[in-house]
Write a protein that holds these residues in place. Structure first.
Motif, short mmCIF file in Angstrom:
data_model
loop_
_atom_site.label_atom_id
_atom_site.label_comp_id
_atom_site.label_asym_id
_atom_site.label_seq_id
_atom_site.Cartn_x
_atom_site.Cartn_y
_atom_site.Cartn_z
N SER A 145 5.40 -0.42 -9.65
CA SER A 145 5.37 -0.28 -8.19
C SER A 145 4.04 0.25 -7.65
O SER A 145 3.74 0.05 -6.47
N ILE A 146 3.27 0.92 -8.48
CA ILE A 146 2.03 1.55 -7.99
C ILE A 146 0.80 0.97 -8.68
O ILE A 146 -0.12 0.47 -8.01
N ALA A 147 0.79 1.03 -10.00
CA ALA A 147 -0.44 0.68 -10.73
C ALA A 147 -0.75 -0.81 -10.67
O ALA A 147 -1.86 -1.22 -10.30
N LEU A 148 0.22 -1.65 -11.02
CA LEU A 148 -0.05 -3.09 -11.08
C LEU A 148 -0.42 -3.68 -9.72
O LEU A 148 -1.33 -4.52 -9.65
N PRO A 149 0.24 -3.29 -8.60
CA PRO A 149 -0.24 -3.81 -7.31
C PRO A 149 -1.68 -3.42 -7.00
O PRO A 149 -2.41 -4.20 -6.39
N MET A 150 -2.09 -2.22 -7.40
CA MET A 150 -3.48 -1.83 -7.19
C MET A 150 -4.44 -2.61 -8.08
O MET A 150 -5.62 -2.77 -7.75
#
Length: 298
Positions: A204-209
């Motif tokens: 939810s946080i790392a991969l979208p960034m």
């Protein structure tokens, strides 16, 4: 008093005309080098584009950049060759490159994030091994990979080309560098403080960034697999499983006895480049978004 101030005022010396001309020439040198590089890279594409319009007779009898009138006839002949075998080759290349690049980008993203954000024993050793793997040419690994695939009975199958393409040391290296720069430690620690699991933080946080970096990995790996020749050449024997690179090579070899096939090779080369151009034009928006977001943060 004002006269004294005028006399004491610093005067910037004007550089001589010769110095200005030299500075201007040096400033234009990088642009000139880039133009030369662009011409060098685009010249083969221009040749293929023009040669694809010529018939087999015109291909060897006309000048290099004279247009022909047989483009649609060549395309029709290419489509009809062995009941559409060329499109089977294109579909195989799309399968190898698309699935391989997608799995490689996913694996690179997860591995790069772990190497960038977790401290564990042997992390530096693994990262150094990855850098060493980047320096090893893929051709050197082709024979060992063939022996491994033969040992487990996967030669002359789709998996024999697909599986070696999933792991990319260069992709993992890029993902690790990008994760370290694009995913702030404060955000990860805040998510952990709020009770988020490591899997949720990653998804939810790392991969979208990391999307712009993973798109880069995907594009690099897609182009690399699409243009790959040596691995399919060693692994495959059934021409129904050939990618387009190996298929055009077989046509080129047959052209020694059937010169009319040369036009099919040239036309097929032109068609095989179009998916790469379309993919680049489609995915470049992710780089623009990333550059704009970086400018806003700055």
């Amino acid at each position: 008093m004002s006269a004294v101030l005028v006399e004491d005022r610093a005067v910037t010396p004007t550089p001589p005309r010769r110095a200005r001309s030299i500075a201007s020439a040096l400033g234009a040198l990088p642009t000139f080098v880039l133009l030369v590089g662009a011409v060098y890279c685009l010249f083969p594409v221009a040749w293929v584009l023009i040669a694809a319009t010529k018939s087999s007779g015109e291909l060897f009898s006309t000048t290099t950049f004279s247009l022909g009138s047989s483009l649609f006839a060549n395309l029709s002949e290419l489509v009809g060759y062995r009941d559409g075998l060329f499109w089977k080759w294109m579909a195989n290349s799309a399968l190898y490159a698309g699935v391989g690049a997608l799995l490689s980008a996913a694996l690179s993203g997860v591995t790069g994030y772990a190497l960038a954000k977790y401290s564990f024993r042997g992390r530096a050793l693994i990262f150094n091994a990855l850098i060493a793997g980047v320096l090893v040419p893929a051709v050197v690994l082709a024979i060992p990979q063939y022996l491994l695939m033969a040992k487990i009975g996967l030669t002359d199958t789709y998996l024999s080309v697909l599986l070696p393409s999933v792991v990319s040391p260069y992709g993992i290296y890029l993902a690790r560098i990008y994760a370290a720069a694009a995913v702030p430690e404060d955000v990860v620690e805040a998510a952990r403080t709020d009770g988020a699991s490591e899997v949720r933080i990653l998804g939810s946080i790392a991969l979208p960034m990391m999307v712009p970096g993973l798109v880069t990995v995907f594009l690099f790996q897609f182009v690399s697999i699409w243009n790959n020749f040596m691995l399919p050449f060693i692994m495959l024997g059934d021409d129904e499983k050939f990618p387009v690179t190996l298929g055009l090579y077989t046509l080129l070899n047959q052209g020694n006895t059937t010169p009319a096939l040369y036009t099919l090779v040239v036309t097929g080369s032109l068609v095989s480049v179009l998916p790469l151009i379309a993919l680049f034009l489609t995915l470049q928006r992710y780089w623009r978004v990333d550059l704009l977001s970086g400018a806003v943060k700055a």
